[in-house]
Write an enzyme that holds these catalytic residues in place. Structure first.
Site, PDB file in Angstrom:
ATOM      1  N   LYS A 175      36.278   8.575 -11.616  1.00 54.84           N
ATOM      2  CA  LYS A 175      35.664   9.900 -11.533  1.00 54.84           C
ATOM      3  C   LYS A 175      35.671  10.612 -12.875  1.00 54.84           C
ATOM      4  O   LYS A 175      34.743  11.343 -13.200  1.00 54.84           O
ATOM      5  CB  LYS A 175      36.390  10.770 -10.496  1.00 54.84           C
ATOM      6  CG  LYS A 175      36.042  10.421  -9.066  1.00 54.84           C
ATOM      7  CD  LYS A 175      36.481  11.550  -8.134  1.00 54.84           C
ATOM      8  CE  LYS A 175      36.246  11.169  -6.676  1.00 54.84           C
ATOM      9  NZ  LYS A 175      36.801  12.158  -5.750  1.00 54.84           N
ATOM     10  N   LYS A 200      27.040  10.256  -1.273  1.00 55.14           N
ATOM     11  CA  LYS A 200      26.267  11.485  -1.471  1.00 55.14           C
ATOM     12  C   LYS A 200      26.124  11.812  -2.954  1.00 55.14           C
ATOM     13  O   LYS A 200      25.290  12.624  -3.329  1.00 55.14           O
ATOM     14  CB  LYS A 200      26.884  12.645  -0.711  1.00 55.14           C
ATOM     15  CG  LYS A 200      28.356  12.838  -0.924  1.00 55.14           C
ATOM     16  CD  LYS A 200      28.959  13.633   0.229  1.00 55.14           C
ATOM     17  CE  LYS A 200      30.441  13.341   0.366  1.00 55.14           C
ATOM     18  NZ  LYS A 200      30.948  13.587   1.696  1.00 55.14           N
ATOM     19  N   LYS A 222      28.627   1.557  -3.053  1.00 56.02           N
ATOM     20  CA  LYS A 222      28.864   2.218  -1.781  1.00 56.02           C
ATOM     21  C   LYS A 222      27.779   3.281  -1.507  1.00 56.02           C
ATOM     22  O   LYS A 222      27.348   3.953  -2.438  1.00 56.02           O
ATOM     23  CB  LYS A 222      30.244   2.896  -1.871  1.00 56.02           C
ATOM     24  CG  LYS A 222      30.856   3.264  -0.553  1.00 56.02           C
ATOM     25  CD  LYS A 222      32.266   3.806  -0.754  1.00 56.02           C
ATOM     26  CE  LYS A 222      32.544   4.868   0.276  1.00 56.02           C
ATOM     27  NZ  LYS A 222      33.896   5.379   0.279  1.00 56.02           N
TER      28      LYS A 222
END
Ligand code: TRP
Length: 332
Positions: free
Chosen positions: A112, A198, A195
């Site tokens: 991230k 969103k 994956k």
């Protein structure tokens, strides 16, 4: 000992098929065998910037998605994390239990933060400690986890162990993972190795729980595949990630094995298969979509569910947190 499940999802935008098959649907199935606590983790969400007005809406949207998927707010406890102050209080204590070296090994933080390491929030770094606090504030014995959260659950176990040892208590359980089945890992429709998420900039990569029928059909029609036919057995899909994913979605929604799906469609091309898949997706998602719409229009109802859930969560958390404070040596 009570068998207690805790799980949560972030209220960060459109809920999609990956959330449903990978999490919510499994949560529903656990309700009969465990005391379940399901949380909308708004405190985790703000580790990256969230527009406040949108965060409020998305918190309600997440709760609506849980309920529309079959989470029963009478049977299970459903609430938003920030309402129960114990999460923050216990997270602070865990900031002082977990070691820097442990957090430095967290792969999700590395992913991230990326190249932006110096500029991400410090909250993002201690995110796993807050997750441990979520789980242990209720002495949850079991947590359903997908692949991407396994390492965080390991850390939770390490924190529980170290706390118990450091303070000479048998306070926290060593929480067990519940590994989810075949349906758990739903991939992007544009890239079968990523994956479904969103945060993917392309909306065509995911099937959202609030997409209408035409949109769902179009996304499936445009989904990436290869030119080969469907094989007789799922093992023969090896090396064809997009084909594997579409078969996996069909199997998960129909509650069949991938082998059964392959046997049914053996020798057919993906043109035919996608038509069948569209029908299944539309049929299975329509009731959820409808119910979500209905719930989202009834803000007062959602808010009352979350408020009531928070009170029930608080009642479980309060005595546990009191024991923790005493163990640590806080003057209470
Ligand atoms: N980190 C989880 C995710 O992004 C969400 C989460 C927060 C969670 N606290 C949790 C999951 C506790 C399970 C248990 O998916």
């Amino acid at each position: 000992m009570t068998k207690r499940v805790f799980s949560g999802a972030q209220p960060s935008g459109d809920m999609h098929l990956g959330n449903y098959l990978g999490a919510f649907r499994n949560w529903v199935r656990l309700q009969d065998d465990y005391e379940c606590i399901y949380c909308v983790v708004d405190m985790h969400a703000i580790t990256v910037w969230q527009d406040p007005a949108i965060l409020v809406q998305q918190t309600r949207e997440a709760a609506a998605a849980y309920i529309a998927s079959g989470v029963d707010p009478k049977k299970s406890i459903l609430f938003n994390q920030s309402r129960v102050p114990g999460h923050a209080e216990l997270a602070w204590i865990f900031n002082c239990v977990a070691r820097l070296g442990w957090l430095n090994r967290m792969t999700q933080f590395k992913d991230k933060a990326g190249k932006n390491r110096e500029r991400v929030s410090t909250g993002l770094y201690v995110y796993p400690n807050l997750m441990a606090a979520d789980i242990l504030l209720y002495k949850a014995t079991h947590v359903p986890v997908g692949e991407d959260q396994k390492q965080h659950l390991e850390l939770t176990r390490d924190i529980a162990q170290k706390f118990n040892t450091d303070f000479g208590v048998e306070l926290f359980p060593i929480t067990e993972p519940i590994i989810m089945g075949e349906g758990a890992r739903i991939m992007s429709l544009r890239d079968g190795t990523k994956k479904m998420s969103k945060s993917d900039p392309s909306d065509m990569s995911r099937l959202n729980l609030n997409d209408d029928t035409d949109t769902l059909a179009q996304k499936i029609r445009k989904a990436k595949t290869d030119g080969d036919l469907l094989p007789a057995k799922a093992s023969l899909l090896e090396g064809r990630p997009e084909a594997q994913n579409l078969v996996g979605i069909y199997a998960a929604l129909m509650d069949q094995s991938r082998d059964t799906v392959c046997a049914e469609f053996e020798g057919k091309g993906f043109g035919d298969f996608k038509k069948a898949l569209t029908e299944v997706v539309v049929t299975k998602l329509a009731p959820i979509t409808e119910e979500m719409k209905r719930l989202q229009a009834d803000t007062a109802y959602i808010d009352s569910i979350l408020k009531d859930g928070a009170a029930r969560a608080q009642a479980i958390a309060a005595p546990i947190l009191m024991d923790v404070k005493k163990a640590v040596g806080y003057l209470v």
